[in-house]
Design an enzyme around this catalytic site. Structure first.
Site, PDB file in Angstrom:
ATOM      1  N   LYS A  22       0.850  -1.209   0.000  1.00  0.00           N
ATOM      2  CA  LYS A  22       0.000   0.000   0.000  1.00  0.00           C
ATOM      3  C   LYS A  22       0.875   1.245   0.000  1.00  0.00           C
ATOM      4  CE  LYS A  22      -1.741   1.588   3.994  1.00  0.00           C
ATOM      5  NZ  LYS A  22      -1.403   2.990   4.251  1.00  0.00           N
ATOM      6  N   ARG A  91      -4.630  10.600   4.072  1.00  0.00           N
ATOM      7  CA  ARG A  91      -3.431  11.304   4.536  1.00  0.00           C
ATOM      8  C   ARG A  91      -2.386  11.321   3.429  1.00  0.00           C
ATOM      9  NH1 ARG A  91      -0.300  14.645   7.733  1.00  0.00           N
ATOM     10  NH2 ARG A  91       1.858  14.006   7.474  1.00  0.00           N
ATOM     11  N   CYS A 115      -5.935   8.552   8.883  1.00  0.00           N
ATOM     12  CA  CYS A 115      -5.997   7.969  10.238  1.00  0.00           C
ATOM     13  C   CYS A 115      -5.959   9.062  11.301  1.00  0.00           C
ATOM     14  CB  CYS A 115      -4.779   7.078  10.479  1.00  0.00           C
ATOM     15  SG  CYS A 115      -4.782   5.598   9.510  1.00  0.00           S
ATOM     16  N   ARG A 122      -2.313  15.545  12.205  1.00  0.00           N
ATOM     17  CA  ARG A 122      -1.255  15.026  11.318  1.00  0.00           C
ATOM     18  C   ARG A 122      -0.527  16.199  10.654  1.00  0.00           C
ATOM     19  NH1 ARG A 122      -1.969   9.581   9.823  1.00  0.00           N
ATOM     20  NH2 ARG A 122       0.202   9.589   9.158  1.00  0.00           N
ATOM     21  N   PRO A 123       0.474  16.761  11.296  1.00  0.00           N
ATOM     22  CA  PRO A 123       1.143  17.974  10.802  1.00  0.00           C
ATOM     23  C   PRO A 123       1.736  17.811   9.400  1.00  0.00           C
ATOM     24  CG  PRO A 123       2.485  16.887  12.457  1.00  0.00           C
ATOM     25  CD  PRO A 123       1.169  16.181  12.456  1.00  0.00           C
ATOM     26  N   ILE A 124       1.871  18.925   8.680  1.00  0.00           N
ATOM     27  CA  ILE A 124       2.560  18.875   7.368  1.00  0.00           C
ATOM     28  C   ILE A 124       3.617  19.983   7.288  1.00  0.00           C
ATOM     29  CG2 ILE A 124       0.620  17.828   6.131  1.00  0.00           C
ATOM     30  CD1 ILE A 124       0.109  20.626   4.914  1.00  0.00           C
ATOM     31  N   ASP A 125       4.095  20.439   8.444  1.00  0.00           N
ATOM     32  CA  ASP A 125       5.103  21.511   8.444  1.00  0.00           C
ATOM     33  C   ASP A 125       6.355  21.144   7.651  1.00  0.00           C
ATOM     34  OD1 ASP A 125       5.197  19.672  10.739  1.00  0.00           O
ATOM     35  OD2 ASP A 125       7.042  20.719  11.252  1.00  0.00           O
ATOM     36  N   LEU A 126       6.751  19.865   7.696  1.00  0.00           N
ATOM     37  CA  LEU A 126       7.981  19.467   6.982  1.00  0.00           C
ATOM     38  C   LEU A 126       7.808  19.670   5.472  1.00  0.00           C
ATOM     39  CD1 LEU A 126       8.700  16.099   8.840  1.00  0.00           C
ATOM     40  CD2 LEU A 126       9.633  18.362   9.378  1.00  0.00           C
ATOM     41  N   ILE A 327       6.423   6.814  17.355  1.00  0.00           N
ATOM     42  CA  ILE A 327       6.164   7.624  16.151  1.00  0.00           C
ATOM     43  C   ILE A 327       4.855   8.402  16.264  1.00  0.00           C
ATOM     44  CG2 ILE A 327       5.904   7.571  13.634  1.00  0.00           C
ATOM     45  CD1 ILE A 327       8.518   6.297  14.102  1.00  0.00           C
ATOM     46  N   ARG A 398      -9.262  -0.184   3.831  1.00  0.00           N
ATOM     47  CA  ARG A 398      -8.346   0.825   3.237  1.00  0.00           C
ATOM     48  C   ARG A 398      -7.003   0.196   2.876  1.00  0.00           C
ATOM     49  NH1 ARG A 398      -6.480   4.793   7.137  1.00  0.00           N
ATOM     50  NH2 ARG A 398      -5.026   5.135   5.449  1.00  0.00           N
TER      51      ARG A 398
HETATM   52  C1  EPZ Z   1       4.575   6.518   6.492  1.00  0.00           C
HETATM   53  O1  EPZ Z   1       4.041   7.607   7.121  1.00  0.00           O
HETATM   54  C2  EPZ Z   1       3.442   5.526   6.290  1.00  0.00           C
HETATM   55  N1  EPZ Z   1       2.404   6.098   5.447  1.00  0.00           N
HETATM   56  C3  EPZ Z   1       2.848   5.154   7.640  1.00  0.00           C
HETATM   57  O2  EPZ Z   1       1.899   4.123   7.410  1.00  0.00           O
HETATM   58  C4  EPZ Z   1       3.949   4.571   8.511  1.00  0.00           C
HETATM   59  O3  EPZ Z   1       3.401   4.309   9.793  1.00  0.00           O
HETATM   60  C5  EPZ Z   1       5.115   5.549   8.621  1.00  0.00           C
HETATM   61  O4  EPZ Z   1       5.576   5.927   7.319  1.00  0.00           O
HETATM   62  C6  EPZ Z   1       6.253   4.875   9.333  1.00  0.00           C
HETATM   63  O5  EPZ Z   1       7.153   5.810   9.739  1.00  0.00           O
HETATM   64  C7  EPZ Z   1       2.571   6.107   4.107  1.00  0.00           C
HETATM   65  O6  EPZ Z   1       3.607   5.744   3.592  1.00  0.00           O
HETATM   66  C8  EPZ Z   1       1.408   6.597   3.300  1.00  0.00           C
HETATM   67  P1  EPZ Z   1       4.022  11.077   8.773  1.00  0.00           P
HETATM   68  P2  EPZ Z   1       4.918   8.936   7.281  1.00  0.00           P
HETATM   69  O7  EPZ Z   1       2.628  11.503   8.707  1.00  0.00           O
HETATM   70  O8  EPZ Z   1       6.274   8.648   7.809  1.00  0.00           O
HETATM   71  C9  EPZ Z   1       5.676  13.736  12.072  1.00  0.00           C
HETATM   72  C10 EPZ Z   1      -0.109   3.013   7.610  1.00  0.00           C
HETATM   73  O9  EPZ Z   1      -0.756   2.555   8.565  1.00  0.00           O
HETATM   74  N2  EPZ Z   1       5.474  14.760  11.034  1.00  0.00           N
HETATM   75  O10 EPZ Z   1       5.008  11.811   7.988  1.00  0.00           O
HETATM   76  O11 EPZ Z   1       4.851   9.700   6.035  1.00  0.00           O
HETATM   77  C11 EPZ Z   1       4.390  13.037  12.466  1.00  0.00           C
HETATM   78  O12 EPZ Z   1       3.754  13.706  13.520  1.00  0.00           O
HETATM   79  C12 EPZ Z   1       0.524   4.372   7.708  1.00  0.00           C
HETATM   80  O13 EPZ Z   1       0.085   2.428   6.522  1.00  0.00           O
HETATM   81  C13 EPZ Z   1       5.684  16.093  11.362  1.00  0.00           C
HETATM   82  O14 EPZ Z   1       6.010  16.411  12.499  1.00  0.00           O
HETATM   83  O15 EPZ Z   1       4.105   9.570   8.420  1.00  0.00           O
HETATM   84  C14 EPZ Z   1       4.895  11.658  12.883  1.00  0.00           C
HETATM   85  O16 EPZ Z   1       5.379  11.719  14.201  1.00  0.00           O
HETATM   86  C15 EPZ Z   1       0.289   5.014   9.054  1.00  0.00           C
HETATM   87  N3  EPZ Z   1       5.530  17.035  10.403  1.00  0.00           N
HETATM   88  C16 EPZ Z   1       6.072  11.409  11.942  1.00  0.00           C
HETATM   89  O17 EPZ Z   1       6.483  12.697  11.488  1.00  0.00           O
HETATM   90  C17 EPZ Z   1       5.194  16.704   9.114  1.00  0.00           C
HETATM   91  O18 EPZ Z   1       5.111  17.619   8.266  1.00  0.00           O
HETATM   92  C18 EPZ Z   1       5.697  10.564  10.736  1.00  0.00           C
HETATM   93  O19 EPZ Z   1       4.445  11.033  10.324  1.00  0.00           O
HETATM   94  C19 EPZ Z   1       4.980  15.354   8.796  1.00  0.00           C
HETATM   95  C20 EPZ Z   1       5.125  14.410   9.772  1.00  0.00           C
END
Ligand code: EPZ
Length: 419
Positions: A22, A91, A115, A122-126, A327, A398
């Site tokens: 996925k 997301r 989710c 779910r922040p997107i600041d990065l 995480i 999903r």
């Molecule tokens: C990917 O999410 C996967 N999703 C997640 O799978 C998986 O759990 C995760 O990697 C493992 O690390 C996809 O690939 C679509 P994030 P990722 O939202 O890393 C913080 C599943 O069940 N963050 O970036 O892209 C956030 O709060 C899903 O299949 C910021 O602070 O996840 C979290 O602590 C769940 N600012 C961490 O980073 C940002 O701008 C990762 O969150 C973005 C994220």
């Protein structure tokens, strides 16, 4: 509302084949926006998140020919740079922003949904900081973001938090930027290196994918070709944990055990009997499993997406295990439902629980809060005595294709019912 109804403790045995990943599919689909040429994607799982991604592509002007487990996508001209409210359900829709910005020099999108596991919304600041590092201007109003750039120029960005989708989105934005981009503190997930290898085969110049530093030399355009999605390592790990928890004899086919070292190293320690080949994993009946504490960590550490299933396994293990979810902020909330089923679980804080085992589980009515907790509830239901009902199963559909059908083929008594 559709629900799963499970009668537990049926002996499970046989073989199950793993579907395409996925979390690879949800990136190669938006990657189609990077080229005006058609892309054919194979081993595409039939899950609702893929359906939503394809809907988003069609709303942007793509023609999509869908096969049984493949899709050919043609986007000669992108007719819109706005991502619709469909994104609120997914997301991973945030990944579309990188390729769209690269091709259109602008993108408008709502805050991505999905989710409830992350902190707050779910922040997107990065992502926003990364786009700014490439010379884009970022504005936000009424929950919508507008990002535009006369041209994207190579820049440097350090991810203050490791983000898989952040890494993939900025890598794709940089592919068509002018000049060199250096991304630091990148995620190491194998899906990232696979995506970069495909883009390079179509003319991109990406080095270091799969390591913490990725360097992208921008090019004017890339072509498109064929991409086969790798096996879903989380689905494979989930089935392996399910076999261990239910004392099943199970062979998991079409998987890549080399992506599951964190789990298999623990299996060896706790007494789960298994053998692995290049593309299969056989779990044998393991009557006496001992507890082992885990701390979730970015790849290659113990994946957060296996934390919920593993927590269920620890209810069946002898001893005490601390499960430390590092995480996401809400990924342990489902454990109160496990406790209602009879598990001996103590929540120390929102990120840590202690699981004492083994405990006998009893069927209950449950609600799936997110994808991975949902599949964990199915595993708990298969392990429990009596009947378990799980609603909100959209969250499970999903990410797991036809999961009830596939588990029935192993002998599980699980049916999908609509009230
Ligand atoms: C990917 O999410 C996967 N999703 C997640 O799978 C998986 O759990 C995760 O990697 C493992 O690390 C996809 O690939 C679509 P994030 P990722 O939202 O890393 C913080 C599943 O069940 N963050 O970036 O892209 C956030 O709060 C899903 O299949 C910021 O602070 O996840 C979290 O602590 C769940 N600012 C961490 O980073 C940002 O701008 C990762 O969150 C973005 C994220």
């Amino acid at each position: 509302m559709p629900k799963f109804v499970i009668n537990g403790q049926r002996p499970l045995a046989g073989e199950i084949s793993v579907r395409g990943a996925k979390n690879a599919a949800l990136k190669i689909l938006p990657a189609a926006l990077l080229s005006a040429e058609p892309i054919t994607i194979k081993n595409l799982p039939r899950i609702q998140d893929v359906d939503l991604s394809i809907k988003l592509l069609e709303e942007l002007g793509a023609e999509v020919d869908r096969g049984q487990d493949s899709a050919t996508i043609r986007i000669e001209t992108i007719t819109d740079s706005r991502i619709s409210a469909t994104a609120n359900k997914l997301r991973a829709s945030v990944v579309f922003t990188g390729p769209l910005l690269a091709r259109m020099r602008e993108v408008r999108f709502p805050h991505p949904g999905g989710c409830v596991i992350g902190a707050g919304t779910r922040p997107i600041d990065l992502f926003l900081e990364g786009f700014a590092a490439l010379g884009a201007e970022v504005e936000e109003a009424d929950g919508y973001y507008s990002i535009r750039a006369d041209k994207l120029s190579g820049g440097e960005y350090f991810f203050t938090t490791i983000s898989v989708t952040g890494t993939e989105t900025l890598m794709m934005a940089a592919v068509l930027a002018e000049g060199k981009t250096i991304l630091k503190n990148c995620a190491l997930e194998p899906e990232i290196a696979a995506l970069a290898a495909y883009l390079n085969s179509q003319g991109a110049k990406i080095s270091g994918a799969g390591t913490a530093t990725i360097v992208i030399d921008g090019v004017k355009r890339i072509s498109a070709g064929e991409f086969t999605i790798m096996p879903d390592r989380i689905e494979a790990g989930t089935f392996a944990i399910m076999a261990a928890a239910t004392k099943a004899e199970l062979t998991i086919r079409d998987c890549d055990p080399s992506h599951l070292e964190a789990l298999l190293s623990i299996f060896s320690k706790i007494g789960v009997k298994f053998s692995a080949g290049k593309d299969y994993l056989t779990i044998r009946k393991s009557p006496d499993i001992s507890s082992y504490s885990v701390k979730t960590h970015e790849y290659p550490g113990f994946p957060t997406d296996l934390q919920s299933p593993y927590t269920v396994l620890m209810t069946q293990a002898r001893g005490s295990a601390i499960i430390h979810e590092t995480i996401y902020d809400r990924r342990l909330l489902f454990t109160d439902m496990l406790a209602q089923m009879g598990a001996d679980i103590i929540m120390c804080d929102p990120h840590r629980v202690v699981v004492n085992g083994p405990s006998k589980l009893y069927g209950r009515k449950l609600t799936s809060p997110d994808l991975r907790a949902g599949i964990a509830m199915i595993i708990a239901g298969l392990t429990a005595e009596g009947k378990t009902e799980i609603d909100n199963i959209y969250q499970i559909d999903r990410g797991y294709e036809r999961i009830d059908e596939r588990l029935r083929s192993l002998g599980a008594d699980i049916t999908r019912q609509d009230d």
